[in-house]
Design an enzyme around this catalytic site. Structure first.
Site, PDB file in Angstrom:
ATOM      1  N   CYS A   1     -22.668 -28.104 -13.232  1.00 52.97           N
ATOM      2  CA  CYS A   1     -21.680 -29.161 -13.003  1.00 52.97           C
ATOM      3  C   CYS A   1     -20.958 -28.924 -11.680  1.00 52.97           C
ATOM      4  O   CYS A   1     -20.383 -27.862 -11.473  1.00 52.97           O
ATOM      5  CB  CYS A   1     -20.673 -29.200 -14.148  1.00 52.97           C
ATOM      6  SG  CYS A   1     -19.308 -30.338 -13.846  1.00 52.97           S
TER       7      CYS A   1
ATOM      8  N   ASP B   1      17.761 -23.193 -16.204  1.00 50.80           N
ATOM      9  CA  ASP B   1      17.247 -23.614 -17.498  1.00 50.80           C
ATOM     10  C   ASP B   1      16.285 -22.554 -18.013  1.00 50.80           C
ATOM     11  O   ASP B   1      15.083 -22.634 -17.849  1.00 50.80           O
ATOM     12  CB  ASP B   1      16.545 -24.962 -17.347  1.00 50.80           C
ATOM     13  CG  ASP B   1      16.470 -25.684 -18.665  1.00 50.80           C
ATOM     14  OD1 ASP B   1      17.040 -25.174 -19.648  1.00 50.80           O
ATOM     15  OD2 ASP B   1      15.838 -26.744 -18.708  1.00 50.80           O
TER      16      ASP B   1
ATOM     17  N   CYS C   1     -20.675 -34.699 -13.806  1.00 52.21           N
ATOM     18  CA  CYS C   1     -22.119 -34.453 -13.779  1.00 52.21           C
ATOM     19  C   CYS C   1     -22.892 -35.287 -14.785  1.00 52.21           C
ATOM     20  O   CYS C   1     -24.117 -35.275 -14.786  1.00 52.21           O
ATOM     21  CB  CYS C   1     -22.420 -32.975 -13.994  1.00 52.21           C
ATOM     22  SG  CYS C   1     -22.091 -32.418 -15.674  1.00 52.21           S
TER      23      CYS C   1
ATOM     24  N   LYS D   1      22.904 -24.160 -12.721  1.00 54.12           N
ATOM     25  CA  LYS D   1      22.717 -23.906 -14.153  1.00 54.12           C
ATOM     26  C   LYS D   1      21.224 -23.767 -14.412  1.00 54.12           C
ATOM     27  O   LYS D   1      20.479 -24.741 -14.392  1.00 54.12           O
ATOM     28  CB  LYS D   1      23.300 -25.038 -14.995  1.00 54.12           C
ATOM     29  CG  LYS D   1      23.236 -24.741 -16.484  1.00 54.12           C
ATOM     30  CD  LYS D   1      24.054 -25.756 -17.277  1.00 54.12           C
ATOM     31  CE  LYS D   1      24.232 -25.348 -18.722  1.00 54.12           C
ATOM     32  NZ  LYS D   1      22.971 -25.230 -19.440  1.00 54.12           N
TER      33      LYS D   1
ATOM     34  N   CYS E   1     -17.072 -29.569 -20.435  1.00 60.86           N
ATOM     35  CA  CYS E   1     -18.415 -29.714 -19.928  1.00 60.86           C
ATOM     36  C   CYS E   1     -18.952 -28.294 -19.781  1.00 60.86           C
ATOM     37  O   CYS E   1     -18.321 -27.457 -19.144  1.00 60.86           O
ATOM     38  CB  CYS E   1     -18.385 -30.414 -18.567  1.00 60.86           C
ATOM     39  SG  CYS E   1     -19.941 -30.262 -17.697  1.00 60.86           S
TER      40      CYS E   1
ATOM     41  N   CYS F   1     -19.568 -35.840 -19.115  1.00 63.80           N
ATOM     42  CA  CYS F   1     -18.710 -35.308 -18.058  1.00 63.80           C
ATOM     43  C   CYS F   1     -18.644 -36.289 -16.892  1.00 63.80           C
ATOM     44  O   CYS F   1     -19.690 -36.712 -16.386  1.00 63.80           O
ATOM     45  CB  CYS F   1     -19.264 -33.969 -17.599  1.00 63.80           C
ATOM     46  SG  CYS F   1     -18.496 -33.367 -16.098  1.00 63.80           S
TER      47      CYS F   1
ATOM     48  N   TYR G   1      18.560 -13.919 -13.448  1.00 65.30           N
ATOM     49  CA  TYR G   1      19.746 -14.061 -12.601  1.00 65.30           C
ATOM     50  C   TYR G   1      20.965 -13.720 -13.442  1.00 65.30           C
ATOM     51  O   TYR G   1      21.139 -14.246 -14.543  1.00 65.30           O
ATOM     52  CB  TYR G   1      19.850 -15.486 -12.043  1.00 65.30           C
ATOM     53  CG  TYR G   1      18.859 -15.734 -10.938  1.00 65.30           C
ATOM     54  CD1 TYR G   1      19.102 -15.254  -9.641  1.00 65.30           C
ATOM     55  CD2 TYR G   1      17.665 -16.385 -11.186  1.00 65.30           C
ATOM     56  CE1 TYR G   1      18.182 -15.453  -8.627  1.00 65.30           C
ATOM     57  CE2 TYR G   1      16.735 -16.586 -10.175  1.00 65.30           C
ATOM     58  CZ  TYR G   1      17.006 -16.113  -8.897  1.00 65.30           C
ATOM     59  OH  TYR G   1      16.093 -16.297  -7.895  1.00 65.30           O
TER      60      TYR G   1
ATOM     61  N   ALA H   1       0.835  -1.208   0.000  1.00 63.56           N
ATOM     62  CA  ALA H   1       0.000   0.000   0.000  1.00 63.56           C
ATOM     63  C   ALA H   1       0.868   1.256   0.000  1.00 63.56           C
ATOM     64  O   ALA H   1       0.591   2.215  -0.729  1.00 63.56           O
ATOM     65  CB  ALA H   1      -0.921  -0.001   1.211  1.00 63.56           C
TER      66      ALA H   1
ATOM     67  N   GLU I   1      20.487 -15.010 -17.216  1.00 61.67           N
ATOM     68  CA  GLU I   1      19.495 -15.987 -17.655  1.00 61.67           C
ATOM     69  C   GLU I   1      18.106 -15.501 -17.250  1.00 61.67           C
ATOM     70  O   GLU I   1      17.862 -15.196 -16.079  1.00 61.67           O
ATOM     71  CB  GLU I   1      19.806 -17.336 -16.979  1.00 61.67           C
ATOM     72  CG  GLU I   1      19.129 -18.506 -17.602  1.00 61.67           C
ATOM     73  CD  GLU I   1      19.919 -19.105 -18.790  1.00 61.67           C
ATOM     74  OE1 GLU I   1      20.920 -18.498 -19.227  1.00 61.67           O
ATOM     75  OE2 GLU I   1      19.496 -20.160 -19.277  1.00 61.67           O
TER      76      GLU I   1
ATOM     77  N   LYS J   1      26.083 -31.578 -15.565  1.00 62.41           N
ATOM     78  CA  LYS J   1      24.636 -31.769 -15.647  1.00 62.41           C
ATOM     79  C   LYS J   1      24.118 -32.779 -14.623  1.00 62.41           C
ATOM     80  O   LYS J   1      24.850 -33.643 -14.158  1.00 62.41           O
ATOM     81  CB  LYS J   1      24.273 -32.270 -17.048  1.00 62.41           C
ATOM     82  CG  LYS J   1      24.738 -31.351 -18.154  1.00 62.41           C
ATOM     83  CD  LYS J   1      23.754 -30.269 -18.423  1.00 62.41           C
ATOM     84  CE  LYS J   1      22.826 -30.743 -19.502  1.00 62.41           C
ATOM     85  NZ  LYS J   1      22.229 -29.688 -20.285  1.00 62.41           N
TER      86      LYS J   1
ATOM     87  N   GLU K   1      27.870 -22.603  -9.623  1.00 61.08           N
ATOM     88  CA  GLU K   1      26.596 -21.907  -9.777  1.00 61.08           C
ATOM     89  C   GLU K   1      25.527 -22.880 -10.255  1.00 61.08           C
ATOM     90  O   GLU K   1      25.822 -23.783 -11.028  1.00 61.08           O
ATOM     91  CB  GLU K   1      26.736 -20.785 -10.828  1.00 61.08           C
ATOM     92  CG  GLU K   1      27.928 -19.900 -10.587  1.00 61.08           C
ATOM     93  CD  GLU K   1      28.079 -18.779 -11.625  1.00 61.08           C
ATOM     94  OE1 GLU K   1      27.260 -18.722 -12.567  1.00 61.08           O
ATOM     95  OE2 GLU K   1      28.999 -17.970 -11.462  1.00 61.08           O
TER      96      GLU K   1
HETATM   97  S1  IVH Z   1      28.062 -19.093 -18.041  1.00 57.13           S
HETATM   98  C1  IVH Z   1      31.215 -18.834 -20.876  1.00 57.13           C
HETATM   99  N1  IVH Z   1      26.556 -19.479 -15.951  1.00 57.13           N
HETATM  100  O1  IVH Z   1      23.960 -22.217 -19.977  1.00 57.13           O
HETATM  101  C2  IVH Z   1      30.114 -19.018 -19.973  1.00 57.13           C
HETATM  102  N2  IVH Z   1      25.704 -20.047 -18.088  1.00 57.13           N
HETATM  103  O2  IVH Z   1      25.463 -23.824 -22.068  1.00 57.13           O
HETATM  104  C3  IVH Z   1      28.823 -19.208 -20.623  1.00 57.13           C
HETATM  105  N3  IVH Z   1      23.416 -20.912 -18.065  1.00 57.13           N
HETATM  106  O3  IVH Z   1      23.980 -20.037 -22.720  1.00 57.13           O
HETATM  107  C4  IVH Z   1      27.691 -19.128 -19.744  1.00 57.13           C
HETATM  108  N4  IVH Z   1      23.117 -20.780 -15.901  1.00 57.13           N
HETATM  109  O4  IVH Z   1      22.088 -19.848 -21.020  1.00 57.13           O
HETATM  110  C5  IVH Z   1      26.667 -19.578 -17.286  1.00 57.13           C
HETATM  111  N5  IVH Z   1      25.297 -19.782 -14.017  1.00 57.13           N
HETATM  112  C6  IVH Z   1      25.405 -19.855 -15.347  1.00 57.13           C
HETATM  113  C7  IVH Z   1      24.368 -20.339 -16.159  1.00 57.13           C
HETATM  114  C8  IVH Z   1      24.562 -20.430 -17.533  1.00 57.13           C
HETATM  115  C9  IVH Z   1      22.566 -21.104 -17.059  1.00 57.13           C
HETATM  116  C10 IVH Z   1      23.138 -21.211 -19.489  1.00 57.13           C
HETATM  117  C11 IVH Z   1      23.327 -20.049 -20.410  1.00 57.13           C
HETATM  118  C12 IVH Z   1      24.323 -20.484 -21.438  1.00 57.13           C
HETATM  119  C13 IVH Z   1      24.243 -21.953 -21.327  1.00 57.13           C
HETATM  120  C14 IVH Z   1      25.584 -22.523 -21.713  1.00 57.13           C
END
Ligand code: IVH
Length: 664
Positions: free
Chosen positions: A429, A114, A409, A112, A424, A406, A222, A30, A172, A312, A110
């Site tokens: 219902c 998606d 119902c 990764k 439906c 349905c 991020y 607010a 990202e 990964k 870090e």
């Molecule tokens: S560094 C040279 N840090 O992963 C470094 N990438 O396969 C290149 N991604 O295109 C990227 N989290 O979209 C980096 N903490 C992170 C990341 C990250 C996700 C993605 C990013 C990049 C892809 C590389």
């Protein structure tokens, strides 16, 4: 005034950062809104003083270069993948060998994310260009859309009184899992195709031609790296991240500095465990050599650096067998086929159900009862079927089609042309009762003050109302049984219900929640048919003969009134006192009048205002004379307003004009 505006912008941006970047707000919504309103009022009054970093400037300021190619000052690289302990250990060994270092190496680990990689260019602290990664060398300009993401600062905070001349931030863009699920739910309700996963949804949201759509998607960001920069120095990846925080750029709090490969493995393990509870998708971790000088020594290959690698997670896929397929009715009447499977553990969670989305999906993947399938938990908590394992077919598998009735119902379901969903449409219902009543009582519909969702929940759960018509048969004696319902509030509610009986037919029609019949279409239908009984007997062809009514709407209306139980509900609404009268012909209220519009209107384009005036029998002129009946003042009205005052022509505000035209 400019001082006050500057203070407001700074204060609002500060609180914006506390809320969206640091997730640690200091003031109430607010209070924030109050400051925002003050700023908006000042900016309306002094548009020439609007600051580019003002929080009001996130949407708009339209630049024509959306999706134009943008060459990254430095290429945006990708990462090599490692999939297991051996591969990550090899990376560590190679790195140590190249650096000629017998000691453990300092890495930054870090999550990764998606999502979608973007580059944000800040020049003298201001966000000037944002682009997608593209092929790494050239991406697409998405500045306008990126500006709508609230966790991205339009202006960087100064660090020790300094702002870098230039800073290309790598980041990202993501959509959270809950946000993704909600977006898909809305799309499914609206008959639109759903996104397969949060990443596609994030990408789709950034690739909008209309930035207001991007703004409506709760995207987040991020920041994790730099490209080109000037007027600032960095010593390590960790240093980059610390400076980012000070500049007001959002970084991931899960990032850690570690020493040696054992700690990298530990981090990987921890993140894999955290994965299921994170609000967004991650598909692994990224391991980066911390020291920037060492990064330079290691160098890059064609497309990826030698100083970083992705580690990964194993895919969250499993194999199991579909033992049955059932249909579920959602709150809005959509039938969703659900596969019942032999329970299996996928990435730490036991699953026994998967959504099959709709009939098209079942047909496309040719999913049958008894099939062995690959299932995957992607972002979404609800797993989905990736594919059928054909080689395991025995010939005993049974095809499946969504039922014609349905499951909640028993009434007939329909599938509207061009839509994937089977629905439906029964007003009574039980699976849809609450949703239908929320909508019915809501503001643009019957506007029953006090009949909010909590109360509806109670009324439905106690069995006092089963469909919208029951609202008009509620008794005070019933209402006072409810929680937090004193005598007085029961009376107020009954009054509000009573008052709603005189809502015009178009609003009743809208309130009934007929698919594709929104407020506008409802008005069009009522203008053409004048009564609900006429509308109820209209044929598809008659409906389609009306301007603005297409085949989808026509079919939907015909289906709705073809359902016997819907007619019953309408009949009971009538018995309950709902009048269903067409709106007063607002027609010709401006007959013979001449209006002049001046200044910028907030809610109508000039053309719309003119058309409206003409529809109501009036004439829109362009200059003020003694024959002018009204002058409608928009913002920053100038000479014409003065002329009107001089001639004593009555002035109208935009609001007053809207009222006159029956728009409010
Ligand atoms: S560094 C040279 N840090 O992963 C470094 N990438 O396969 C290149 N991604 O295109 C990227 N989290 O979209 C980096 N903490 C992170 C990341 C990250 C996700 C993605 C990013 C990049 C892809 C590389």
């Amino acid at each position: 005034m400019s001082d006050r505006m500057k203070t407001l912008v700074e204060t609002l941006n500060y609180h914006n950062r506390r809320y969206y970047v640091l997730d640690d707000p200091e003031i109430s919504d607010a209070d924030y809104d109050r400051l925002m309103r003050e700023l908006l009022a000042l900016e309306r009054k002094y548009p020439e003083l609007i600051l580019p970093e003002s929080p009001t400037q996130r949407v708009g300021g339209g630049r024509a270069d959306l999706f134009e190619p943008v060459t990254h000052a430095l290429p945006m690289l990708s990462l090599d993948n490692s999939l297991n302990e051996e591969e990550i250990a090899e990376f560590d060994e190679r790195t140590r060998r190249t650096l000629g270092d017998g000691h453990d190496i300092e890495y930054v680990c870090e999550p990764k994310l998606d999502g979608l990689a973007v580059e944000l260019v800040y020049e003298n602290g201001f966000l000037t260009i944002a682009s997608t990664r593209g092929d790494g060398a050239v991406g697409e300009n998405v500045t306008q859309n990126i500006r709508t993401i609230k966790s991205i600062p339009l202006k960087l905070a100064a660090v020790d009184g300094q702002t870098p001349q230039r800073l290309d931030v790598r980041a990202e863009v993501i959509l959270g899992i809950l946000e993704f699920t909600e977006l898909n739910r809305q799309r499914e309700d609206g008959g639109e195709a759903t996104f397969a996963n949060p990443r596609n949804a994030a990408a789709g949201s950034l690739r909008q031609l209309d930035p207001t759509i991007t703004a409506s998607r709760p995207l987040d960001i991020y920041c994790y790296g730099v490209g080109h920069y000037a007027g600032i120095t960095f010593t390590s990846q960790w240093h980059v991240l610390q400076i980012f925080k000070q500049l007001g750029l959002k970084t991931n709090p899960l990032i850690q500095k570690v020493v040696g490969i054992e700690q990298v493995k530990k981090y990987h393990q921890q993140m894999m465990e955290r994965r299921t509870t994170l609000p967004y998708d991650i598909d692994g971790i990224v391991v980066k050599v911390n020291d920037l000088q060492r990064q330079r020594l290691l160098g890059i290959k064609a497309k990826s650096p030698r100083w970083a690698i992705a580690y990964k997670f194993p895919p969250r896929q499993e194999i199991t067998r579909i033992t049955d397929i059932i249909a579920q009715v959602g709150r809005t009447g959509v039938l969703t086929p659900v596969a019942i499977m032999s329970p299996v553990n996928v990435g730490g969670v036991e699953v026994s159900r998967a959504t099959l989305h709709n009939q098209d999906e079942i047909d496309r993947k040719d999913i049958r009862i008894g099939d062995w399938v690959v299932i995957e938990r992607a972002g979404d908590v609800i797993p989905k079927v990736v594919k059928v394992i054909d080689s395991r077919r025995t010939g005993q598998e049974a095809k499946y089609s969504l039922p014609r009735t349905c499951p909640a119902c028993g009434s007939q379901t329909i599938r509207i042309e061009g839509e994937a969903a089977q629905r439906c449409i029964n007003l009574s219902c039980p699976a849809q009762t609450k949703e239908r009543i929320y909508h019915f009582a809501s503001k643009g519909a019957m506007d029953i003050d006090g009949l909010g969702s909590k109360l509806v929940d109670q009324l439905v759960e106690k069995g006092y109302i089963k469909d919208v018509a029951d609202i008009y048969f509620l008794k005070k004696a019933t209402l006072v049984n409810l929680q937090r319902m004193a005598d007085k509030s029961a009376e107020n509610l009954l009054n509000a219900i009573h008052e709603s009986k005189s809502r015009s037919l178009d609003r009743v029609l809208f309130a009934l929640g007929i698919r594709f019949v929104g407020e506008h279409v409802a008005k069009v239908l009522v203008r053409a048919f004048k009564s609900i009984d006429r509308l109820a007997t209209a044929s598809r062809e008659e409906l389609m003969a009306i301007h603005e009514i297409g085949p989808q709407v026509a079919q939907s209306v015909v289906d709705f009134f073809a359902a016997e139980h819907n007619l019953k509900v309408i009949e009971r609404l009538r018995q309950g006192g709902v009048e269903m009268r067409p709106p007063q012909e607002s027609a010709k209220i401006l007959a013979g009048k001449t209006l002049v519009f001046t200044g910028a209107l907030r809610t109508l384009t000039r053309q719309q205002a003119r058309t409206l005036t003409e529809e109501l029998g009036g004439r829109a002129a362009s200059s003020v004379s003694k024959n002018t009946d009204f002058v409608v003042l928009g913002e920053d009205a100038g000479a014409k307003a003065a002329k009107a005052r001089e001639l004593g022509v009555p002035l109208l505000s935009e609001e007053e004009f809207r009222k006159m035209a029956g728009l409010n």
